[in-house]
Design an enzyme around this catalytic site. Structure first.
Site, PDB file in Angstrom:
ATOM      1  N   SER A  57      -9.615   1.709   3.035  1.00  0.00           N
ATOM      2  CA  SER A  57      -8.847   2.413   2.264  1.00  0.00           C
ATOM      3  C   SER A  57      -7.985   1.510   1.359  1.00  0.00           C
ATOM      4  CB  SER A  57      -8.170   3.594   3.183  1.00  0.00           C
ATOM      5  OG  SER A  57      -7.224   2.880   3.876  1.00  0.00           O
ATOM      6  N   SER A  89      -9.880  -0.584   7.316  1.00  0.00           N
ATOM      7  CA  SER A  89      -9.480  -0.159   5.997  1.00  0.00           C
ATOM      8  C   SER A  89      -8.670  -1.684   5.076  1.00  0.00           C
ATOM      9  CB  SER A  89      -8.392   0.717   6.113  1.00  0.00           C
ATOM     10  OG  SER A  89      -9.015   1.795   6.032  1.00  0.00           O
ATOM     11  N   LYS A 129       0.699  -1.196   0.099  1.00  0.00           N
ATOM     12  CA  LYS A 129      -0.093   0.139   0.011  1.00  0.00           C
ATOM     13  C   LYS A 129       1.107   1.142   0.096  1.00  0.00           C
ATOM     14  CE  LYS A 129      -3.965   1.880   2.666  1.00  0.00           C
ATOM     15  NZ  LYS A 129      -4.922   1.745   3.759  1.00  0.00           N
TER      16      LYS A 129
END
Ligand SMILES: [Zn+2]
Lengths: 481, 486
Positions: A156, A180, A81
């Site tokens: 997210s 997330s 990420k």
């Protein structure tokens, strides 16, 4: 034969160990899948960047294998990420304010995986600084759901979930502050673990809510998560909040006897606002437990209702402070040609941050201000302590808490983007684990009647990641039978 | 106008830990800009602080030395404000649970010992430095070498009643830090910094009025501190007379001291005062302090100025003034005591030599007592003074020998032997010399006989000149008188 890119990390490891394929072949397969998808009329947009040097690293891994000096995870690729830093690579958190920032150091978890032989494939898309539940608040545009490209992959860590689900990476690191990793895992039909606070070092994870943040792992099987965890976990001298856990023995996962396990189904997560299709999936998971000899009780834990409210005070408060450093002075993007320092600050931050991030900075500054601190931040911290105590009580009686991961199936891109409250409510089943520092796993359990992926959440006592993964592995085994 | 001056001090001292407060960068002064940096002290995304154990140790030592209570649980907090030299946009500090509380210091003032209460001592990190170029580019630069340097902030109650006492208070902190060897407290280099809060309590009839509190910043020396506070008293008196401003209406303002004009100028009104949004630092765990460990730290405390003062009076019988001068530097006091062990006479004589002769030498040569004692150990001073008492050398000769001891790094004995500096106290040979001097100065002898007895000192000088200072003074004087009677 199963395609390479559809295989789990463990299957790939076996093939590499048996020299049935080369690392270069493997890495190329993922890069090709990424390139092919870019030509799609609606590209997934899971990666912000793929690393071209991953091929070179694959060549080195193959050489190591020939020499017989292969490390345990030699040549296995993973996606990262965009808020977890990698030495020599950009890291932007999908924010304009960090445009151009290249990290001179690697996050501890990345370093440990790379030291074990793994190869970072690329940086995945996300909601800016982890603030969002749909992977739409990104300067790189939204990520699409591989199951249905008009839907959100969840956020997210939407990019990480999308690349694992679509075969652009076997596993991915995401991050969690309030759901997330688990939400996108459930929307994309993969496994997503939010470990206990302290299991994985936060050093090198761009901070959002420091007392809640934790790296999570997205994968196709519980075993893959266990394998990653066994190398990545453990105390880190760079992170005082990391815990001296030892998960080196959790992989391979052991057979777990479901019989005798005590499972709680909190009524707070089965009532109003929960999609009936999802509720039905949770109930059938409960049936599976019962069928295998576990005890499942349905009971109320009233304080769970407070979780989202206190989460949306504590996380923005910490974020308002954590994001203060993005001022254009030392790194990232600076708006130039300004008259003075204050104007530089104002323009850099006004232009650099997106709407949702600004909203949370405002909330955070507000709840920490003198005059409001006691009513909001302090009260929220007190309720958090109560919540932790209640959860401890639950785990003195039960082994697991069972619930939906998300109250709703993946929704249409754009549907909630201008309705922050509706967006925040997608976190109602997840935030309590972050607040209580406990591990939670989203388990893919098929689809709703409309064909949309559903995740069921297993939460365990602190540092009992092994139990969650073992139970999920037992379920997985039956599901694939 | 009847009034009291009310002063409270906030003192910052940089600690001499090996590494910075929250990372492993070296903690030294200066260096090429931006060379002592890492992801943590530059506030890179993702970096996390790790608390330096020595910082906690030093804070406890300082707290114990200043008679504070050491709390059993303490924590760090974030003080949020944005400035280019603050890399994280917040300073790691301590807010509501400082490590040390409720202490006091006794300071030596004209009016005797005074007790100044200490509210708290807390740990925090220093900021970097902004450097503004003077050229036309108008560019400003940031040097982060200092960022993350460990600091203690020591906050006093407003118990100080004069600028002199304020200086004495800060000096006393400096001495303690030096005794503990945890800070070098160099005001010019900024390793000791002081902000003072000052206002007046004005008495009119049976009413007491408090004038607005002024926080004075930018006092970079003890001299500046005294000047700034003195200026501020005058300014506040004037302001009271003309405007009658009250604390409850105006609150607290900040003024900066200007070295050039020796005055203060307004920097910030109360309304502009910062909102720091303190909250517990989530990256650092609360620190539990074991009372048994604190007890063991007490045994690590050296003898501190206050205790030493008491002991010097009792053990060595020195006057207050001398003790004060010796205690300015722990090493000087130590030198004194070591010399006393060697010397058989009155300690006061050693004190005189240490304060005057050694004091002058340190000044003249710009050296420290530690450098001095490498060449002239305290035992040598004791030996030198013993020689005076036993009459081997005169006091005057001793001063010459003392200079040679420093210059050549030799013992008094070596120098006396090498230069043949033994005092002439052989009656017969000295009598010859005295006779010769009298013969050469018939007019002076005449004067003496006419009652001008003060010419004796001139004749003494001549005897000394003739012997190059080696004549035993008492014997010479006796002989002079004896021969003049004839
Ligand atoms: Zn550093």
């Amino acid at each position: 034969m199963k395609e390479l890119i559809g295989m789990s990390l463990s299957e790939l490891k076996e093939k590499l160990d048996k020299k049935e394929m080369s690392t270069v072949e493997l890495v190329r397969a993922y890069l090709d899948a990424f390139e092919a998808d870019r030509k799609h009329e609606k590209p997934l947009n899971g990666y912000i960047e793929v690393f071209r040097d991953s091929i070179e690293k694959a060549e080195k891994a193959d050489e190591a294998r020939v020499r017989g000096s292969a490390r345990p995870l030699e040549g296995l690729p993973f996606a990262v990420k965009d808020n977890i830093v990698i030495k020599g690579k950009h890291a932007t958190c999908a924010s304009g304010v960090l445009k151009g920032f290249c990290s001179p150091y690697s996050a501890t978890v990345v370093k440990r995986l790379v030291d074990a032989g793994m190869i970072p494939l690329g940086r995945t898309n996300m909601d800016e600084f982890g603030m969002g539940s749909s992977c739409e608040y990104s300067i790189y545009g939204a990520t699409r759901n591989p199951v249905d490209r008009d839907l959100t992959p969840g956020g997210s860590s939407g990019g990480s979930a999308a690349v694992v689900a679509s075969g652009q990476a076997p596993v991915a690191l995401g991050t969690e502050t309030g759901g997330s990793v688990r939400t996108p895992a459930s929307y994309c039909g993969v496994y997503g673990l939010k470990p206990s606070y302290g299991t994985l070092s936060r050093y090198g994870v761009v901070a959002y809510g420091s007392s809640l943040d934790q790296i999570g792992i997205l994968a196709k099987t519980p075993q893959d998560i266990a394998l990653m965890l066994s190398f990545a976990a453990g105390a880190d001298p760079h992170d005082m909040t990391s815990a001296p856990t030892n998960f080196t023995n959790c992989s391979p996962l052991k057979e777990r006897d479901i019989k005798g396990l005590k499972v709680l189904l909190p009524t707070e997560f089965l009532g109003e606002g929960i999609d009936p299709g999802i509720k039905q999936k949770v109930e059938s998971f409960a049936q599976w437990f019962k069928k295998n000899g576990a005890q499942v009780d349905t009971d109320s834990v009233p304080i769970l209702q407070a979780a989202v409210a206190i989460y949306y005070i504590i996380a923005p408060a910490e974020a308002s402070s954590n994001l203060a450093r993005y001022d254009g002075v030392r790194y990232g993007n600076r708006v130039r040609q300004t008259a003075n320092l204050e104007e530089m600050y104002v323009k850099t931050r006004s232009e650099g941050f997106g709407k949702e991030v600004k909203r949370r900075i405002f909330i955070g500054n507000y709840v920490l201000s003198s005059g409001y601190y006691d009513a909001y931040y302090k009260k929220a911290m007190q309720v958090r302590t109560l919540l932790r105590r209640e959860i401890e009580k639950v785990f003195s009686k039960y082994d697991l808490i069972l619930s939906p991961t998300s109250p709703c199936p993946p929704f249409k891109l754009g549907e909630k983007v201008d309705d922050p409250l509706a967006m925040y409510l997608t976190d109602i089943c997840t935030t309590f684990s972050n607040l209580a520092l406990i591990p939670s796993l989203s388990v893919p359990v098929g689809t709703t009647g409309a064909g949309l992926p559903v995740g069921v959440q297993l939460a365990g006592n602190r540092f009992r990641e092994d139990l969650l993964l073992e139970v999920a592995a037992m379920y997985h085994k039956e599901g694939s039978r | 106008m009847k009034y009291d001056v009310v002063i409270g001090c906030e003192v910052h001292v940089q600690l001499l830990t090996e590494t910075k407060a929250f990372c492993s960068c070296r903690n030294t002064f200066g260096g090429e800009p931006n060379t002592r940096l890492c992801p943590v002290c530059t506030g890179l995304p993702g970096a996390l602080p790790v608390a330096n154990q020595t910082l906690v140790e030093y804070a406890v030592l300082a707290g114990l030395a200043m008679n504070c209570t050491i709390v059993p649980v303490t924590k760090f907090d974030r003080k949020n404000y944005i400035y280019p030299d603050m890399p994280k946009g917040y300073q790691i500090s301590q807010f509501d649970m400082p490590i040390c509380e409720k202490g006091f210091l006794e300071i030596d003032t004209d009016g005797g010992l005074k007790k100044i209460r200490i509210i708290r001592i807390h740990m925090e990190e220093d900021a970097g430095k902004n450097i503004h170029t003077e050229d036309r580019s108008g560019l400003s630069h940031v040097d982060l070498n200092r960022a993350g340097t460990p600091l203690l902030e020591i906050v006093s109650e407003p118990d100080i009643r004069s600028p002199d006492d304020a200086v004495a208070y800060v000096q006393s902190i400096k001495h303690i830090m030096e005794y503990l060897k945890i800070s070098d407290c160099n005001m010019e280099e900024g390793s000791l910094r002081c902000d003072a809060n000052i206002n007046l309590w004005v008495y009119e009839g049976d009413k007491k009025y408090a004038t607005p509190i002024v926080e004075i910043k930018n006092m970079n020396s003890f001299k500046a501190m005294k000047a700034a506070l003195e200026y501020e008293i005058l300014r506040q008196k004037e302001e009271w007379t003309t405007k009658r401003l009250l604390l409850k209406d105006v609150g607290k303002v900040t003024r900066g001291y200007q070295e050039k004009t020796q005055s203060t100028i307004l920097q910030r009104h109360k309304e502009e005062s910062a909102e720091y949004r303190y909250f517990p630092e989530p990256d650092l765990k609360p620190i539990l302090i074991d009372p048994a460990w604190v007890e063991s730290m007490k045994s690590r405390l050296p003898e501190l100025p206050a205790q030493k003062r008491k002991r010097f009076a009792e053990e060595w019988g020195l006057p207050e003034l001398d003790i004060g001068k010796l205690l300015v530097d722990a090493e000087l006091a130590h030198y004194f005591e070591a010399a006393c062990k060697e010397y058989k006479g009155e300690p006061k004589k050693v004190a005189n030599w240490v304060i005057t002769e050694i004091g002058n030498m340190l000044n003249k040569e710009s050296i420290t007592i530690i450098q001095f004692r490498e060449k002239v150990p305290p035992e040598s001073l004791g030996e030198l003074l013993n020689r005076i008492d036993s009459g081997v050398i005169s006091g005057k000769m001793a001063k010459g020998i003392f200079s040679d001891m420093w210059a050549e790094g030799k013992t008094p004995e070596q120098i006396i032997n090498e230069k043949g500096l033994k005092q002439i106290d052989d009656q017969e040979s000295l009598k010859d010399i005295v006779r010769e001097v009298l013969d050469q100065n018939p007019k002076t002898v005449e004067d003496y006989k006419n009652g001008k007895e003060n010419v004796l000192s001139f004749l003494m000088g001549q005897v000394m000149k003739a012997t190059r200072g080696k004549a035993n003074p008492r014997l010479s004087q006796d002989l002079l008188k004896e021969l003049l009677q004839k």
